[in-house]
Design an enzyme around this catalytic site. Structure first.
Site, short mmCIF file in Angstrom:
data_model
loop_
_atom_site.label_atom_id
_atom_site.label_comp_id
_atom_site.label_asym_id
_atom_site.label_seq_id
_atom_site.Cartn_x
_atom_site.Cartn_y
_atom_site.Cartn_z
N LYS A 202 0.81 -1.22 0.00
CA LYS A 202 0.00 0.00 0.00
C LYS A 202 0.85 1.27 0.00
O LYS A 202 0.43 2.31 -0.52
CB LYS A 202 -0.94 0.02 1.21
CG LYS A 202 -1.92 -1.15 1.27
CD LYS A 202 -3.17 -0.91 0.45
CE LYS A 202 -4.12 -2.10 0.53
NZ LYS A 202 -5.19 -2.06 -0.47
N GLU B 153 -10.30 5.80 2.71
CA GLU B 153 -11.17 4.78 3.29
C GLU B 153 -10.27 3.64 3.77
O GLU B 153 -9.18 3.46 3.27
CB GLU B 153 -12.14 4.25 2.23
CG GLU B 153 -11.55 3.20 1.27
CD GLU B 153 -10.45 3.72 0.35
OE1 GLU B 153 -10.36 4.94 0.16
OE2 GLU B 153 -9.67 2.90 -0.16
N SER C 190 1.99 -9.63 -0.70
CA SER C 190 1.56 -8.23 -0.63
C SER C 190 1.69 -7.60 0.74
O SER C 190 1.81 -6.38 0.84
CB SER C 190 0.11 -8.11 -1.12
OG SER C 190 -0.75 -8.89 -0.32
C1 LIG Z 1 -1.63 -6.99 2.53
C2 LIG Z 1 -2.75 -6.71 1.60
N1 LIG Z 1 -2.82 -7.38 0.44
C3 LIG Z 1 -3.83 -7.17 -0.43
C4 LIG Z 1 -4.83 -6.26 -0.15
C5 LIG Z 1 -5.95 -6.13 -1.14
O1 LIG Z 1 -5.95 -4.93 -1.85
P1 LIG Z 1 -5.57 -4.87 -3.37
O2 LIG Z 1 -6.40 -5.87 -4.09
O3 LIG Z 1 -5.87 -3.48 -3.78
O4 LIG Z 1 -4.13 -5.19 -3.50
C6 LIG Z 1 -4.80 -5.52 1.03
C7 LIG Z 1 -5.85 -4.53 1.35
O5 LIG Z 1 -6.02 -4.05 2.43
C8 LIG Z 1 -3.73 -5.76 1.93
O6 LIG Z 1 -3.65 -5.09 3.09
#
Ligand SMILES: Cc1ncc(COP(=O)(O)O)c(C=O)c1O
Lengths: 461, 267
Positions: free
Chosen positions: A130, A152, A428
């Protein structure tokens, strides 16, 4: 535009497009450095507003001027070496980029014996991908002369990242969060407050992430002169999907260079979890024009897609408009948005970014649901085999990678070894925030402990 | 802006011919139930309202403030479904000549199919649609279908609308242009501010024959002020609150009071 009637059923196999991609694979690989995917129109850097029939600006007129201003500022910034240097500098000296690419050898044994590499976005400052997006957007907010950002958040990851960027760059920050979530995520609320942000509990509608977006949009309409809406994923009205992707493209660029360096070739598959789609589009982007690389997005299957309690938007949704974009949407027969369900707050959203809807329709990427249980099994497996606690969102990508690896291993050409196959998983985020949820899930907390009480309410520590 | 056989335009022009601005009243369908919506709409028609606007309750009403949100949440919780809008429209148009516009967020229309929605609305005697989250840029299908069924298409313009967008939106509209009085969402305000007048002047300058102002209007005094420069005045939240607190009689009384403000030259 014409009303496009998509079949409502799952589209997870994409058989025909894959056949075509496979036949081009070898040639595409050989010719890659000279001219990638020469027979195909490039899918990279899609500028919006439309991605096929998706995207656009399904937004109140009051906000169109702000979207125009944002788009102009963004386009000018991309061409301004000072801006791109600022991003590079912040990425390397603040966020901790480039993030590592780590081979997960023991985990890979459970994925049919293919090689699995983890793109370590969990090692970034604030613990997830993020940060890439919030730094970029906060810089744009400053370029527009705005003094306030609003955001948000569901579990609080994007709220914490936004509060971080705002603190760093001297912006006022207000975060909208479902009232239920503010109670359940009390520690993340405290984190945002420590960083100087104001957290506003949202008591409207279903009091979930989508309602937090609604309230952020209402705030934005009223305060647009001073305020930038720092949207947390690659969804929403143009230019958000293309812009959020741009700030996350670094994930895929790095991963592509790193895998070539570490294995001497492109991966066979790239796996990511999909909430709104920002981490997935960020890593996919690096490989969009490499037809030999299969792209997999894993959506939250919740209790199972047949249960009705899930967030598998592309798998089961239908095209519609929500929060400014046309895309797949979980909606009832009357067009009312349905509530999504997932053990992972970050995937618990009934919409999805429009570029993913397009990539799904053309068969360039495949989207599959992963249940809460599959995700939690993969969560535990990564902890035990690699000493890495992933975010529960990310665990969906890991569970998907196990399946993809097993399929690749089952489908080897004569003379091929499973160990010749390579998967990259976008890791992620890290799971620190999810320790209480996971501890409760695996029944690790003593009865009557304070932690158990908190965890039963879903606290993410 | 096309005038051809527009019910909404006819209602505004009728008020103009009487030397006053049109009064437009909004209520959400199904709040607290369908029969009451019809009854309240007829009470509006009988008490000085020139044009009725009925909203479709929607799960994500980003342009609405708390009062209207609460009413539409209640309507949905009570089981209101989108096709019932046609019952509401038919119930009103079969009992009064006052035209009925439907205010709707776009996804429910897309979900039903734009053409199917339009044909059923026309069949129910509806005048057309007010579309708070549909801009003309995305409205190619609605433009064609509304022509086919002779329906009005009321788009919004705002204080932030650029001169170029003002021209294209005015050009795309039929019936009237909805001037958003303030940068914000629905909800009663003590004053609508100078921005409203500028929006109306700009829309007129861009060629709009009829510009009606909404958002935040709640009193006869505000109606009178806006009637001084606009062709119509739209009242929503105040009527919803009246219905919530005092039922249909309160709606009737408020409309009667508001309509005293529509005179162009209040003495
Ligand atoms: C660690 C992590 N991975 C994935 C996501 C999913 O979001 P996005 O699909 O935008 O990557 C989030 C959302 O809060 C997250 O915190």
């Amino acid at each position: 535009m014409t009303d496009i009637h998509q079949p409502a059923g799952p589209r997870v196999s994409g058989a025909a497009p894959h056949a075509e991609i496979d036949s081009d694979a070898a040639e595409a690989f050989l010719s890659h450095d000279a001219h990638s995917a020469s027979d195909h129109e490039s899918l990279r850097h899609a500028p919006g507003p439309y991605f096929g029939a998706y995207g656009g600006r399904w937004m109140p007129e009051s906000l169109i001027a702000a979207l125009d201003e944002l788009q102009e500022t963004f386009e000018a910034a991309k061409k301004d070496p000072e801006f791109t240097a600022q991003i590079t500098e912040l990425n390397s000296t603040y966020a901790g980029r480039p993030s590592l690419l780590t081979e997960a050898k023991s985990f890979a044994a459970h994925a049919g014996g293919v090689r699995v590499f983890l793109k370590r976005e969990d090692l970034n400052h604030t613990g997830s991908h993020k940060i890439n997006n919030v730094l970029g957007q906060a810089l744009l907010a400053k370029r527009m002369g705005k003094t306030r950002v609003i955001a948000e958040t569901g579990a609080g990851q994007h709220g914490v990242a936004s509060a971080t960027a705002a603190a760093l760059l001297g912006l006022e920050c207000v975060v909208y969060m479902g009232a239920e979530d503010t109670r359940r995520q009390a520690l993340n609320v405290a984190r945002m407050q420590l960083l100087g942000a104001e957290v506003i509990p949202v008591t409207n509608g279903s009091q979930t992430l989508k309602d937090a977006i609604n309230d952020a949009l209402r705030d934005w309409v009223a305060n647009v002169d001073s305020t930038h809406y720092l949207l947390g994923t690659a969804a929403g009205a143009h230019p958000f999907p293309a812009m959020v992707r741009y700030f996350h493209e670094v994930i895929g660029e790095e991963a592509r260079a790193q895998i070539l360096e570490q294995t001497g070739k492109l991966p066979d598959a790239v796996c990511a979890c999909v909430g709104g789609g920002s981490n997935a589009i960020g890593i996919f982007h690096g490989f969009l024009d490499d037809p030999s690389v299969r792209l997999y997005g894993f959506e939250a299957g919740g209790d199972g897609v047949e249960s009705g309690r899930h967030a598998a938007t592309i798998t089961l949704g239908r095209p519609g408009v929500l929060h400014g974009a046309r895309s797949y949407l979980m909606q009832d027969e009357y067009g009312q948005t349905m509530e999504s369900h997932s053990i992972s707050a970050g995937l618990d959203y009934p919409g999805v970014g429009p570029e993913h809807a397009y990539l799904a329709d053309i068969g360039r990427a495949s989207y599959e649901p992963v249940t809460d249980r599959e995700a939690m099994d993969a969560f535990q497996l990564l902890c035990r085999t690699e000493g890495i606690i992933p975010a529960i969102e990310t665990a969906h990508a890991l569970a998907g990678a196990l399946k993809v690896g097993q399929r690749l291993a089952a489908d080897l050409a004569p003379g091929e070894q499973a160990g010749d196959k390579v998967i990259i998983v976008n890791l992620s985020g890290r799971g620190d925030k999810d320790v209480a949820t996971a501890a409760e899930y695996f029944d690790l907390l003593p009865d009557d402990s304070a932690e158990q009480e908190i965890a039963q309410e879903g606290e993410q520590l | 802006m096309k005038t051809l056989s527009s019910k909404a335009a006819a209602a505004v022009e009728k008020a103009r011919s009487e030397g006053r601005a049109a009064l437009i009243g909004y209520l959400p369908a199904g709040f607290p139930d369908v029969p009451t919506t019809i009854e309240a709409a007829l009470a509006m028609a009988a008490n000085g309202v020139d044009l009725i606007e009925i909203g479709i309750p929607y799960s994500d009403p980003v342009m609405d403030g708390r009062v209207i949100q609460d009413a539409t949440v209640q309507a949905l919780a009570a089981g209101f479904t989108v096709p019932q809008i046609f019952d509401v429209v038919r119930g009103i148009t079969s009992a009064t000549d006052v035209p009925v516009l439907v205010m709707t967020y776009w996804n429910p229309v897309m979900r039903m199919g734009v053409r199917e929605f339009a044909s059923r609305l026309a069949e129910a005697g509806g005048a057309g649609l007010i579309t708070p989250d549909l801009i003309p840029d995305e409205a190619a299908e609605w433009m064609a279908v509304s022509d086919e069924f002779g329906l009005d298409r009321v788009y919004l313009v705002a204080p932030s609308t650029s001169p170029a967008r003002m021209r294209s939106t005015v050009e795309a509209s039929r019936g009237f242009v909805y001037g958003v009085s303030v940068m914000g969402i629905t909800g009663a305000r003590t004053s609508v501010g100078a921005a409203a007048r500028a929006v109306v002047d700009d829309a007129h300058a861009a060629g709009a024959e009829r510009v009606c102002v909404g958002l935040g209007v709640s009193s006869a005094a505000q109606v009178a002020e806006i009637a001084g420069y606009a062709d119509g005045v739209i009242v929503g939240t105040a009527l919803v609150a009246a219905l919530r607190d005092g039922g249909v009689p309160a709606v009737a009384a408020l409309c009667k009071d508001l309509s005293t403000g529509t005179g162009k030259n209040p003495s």
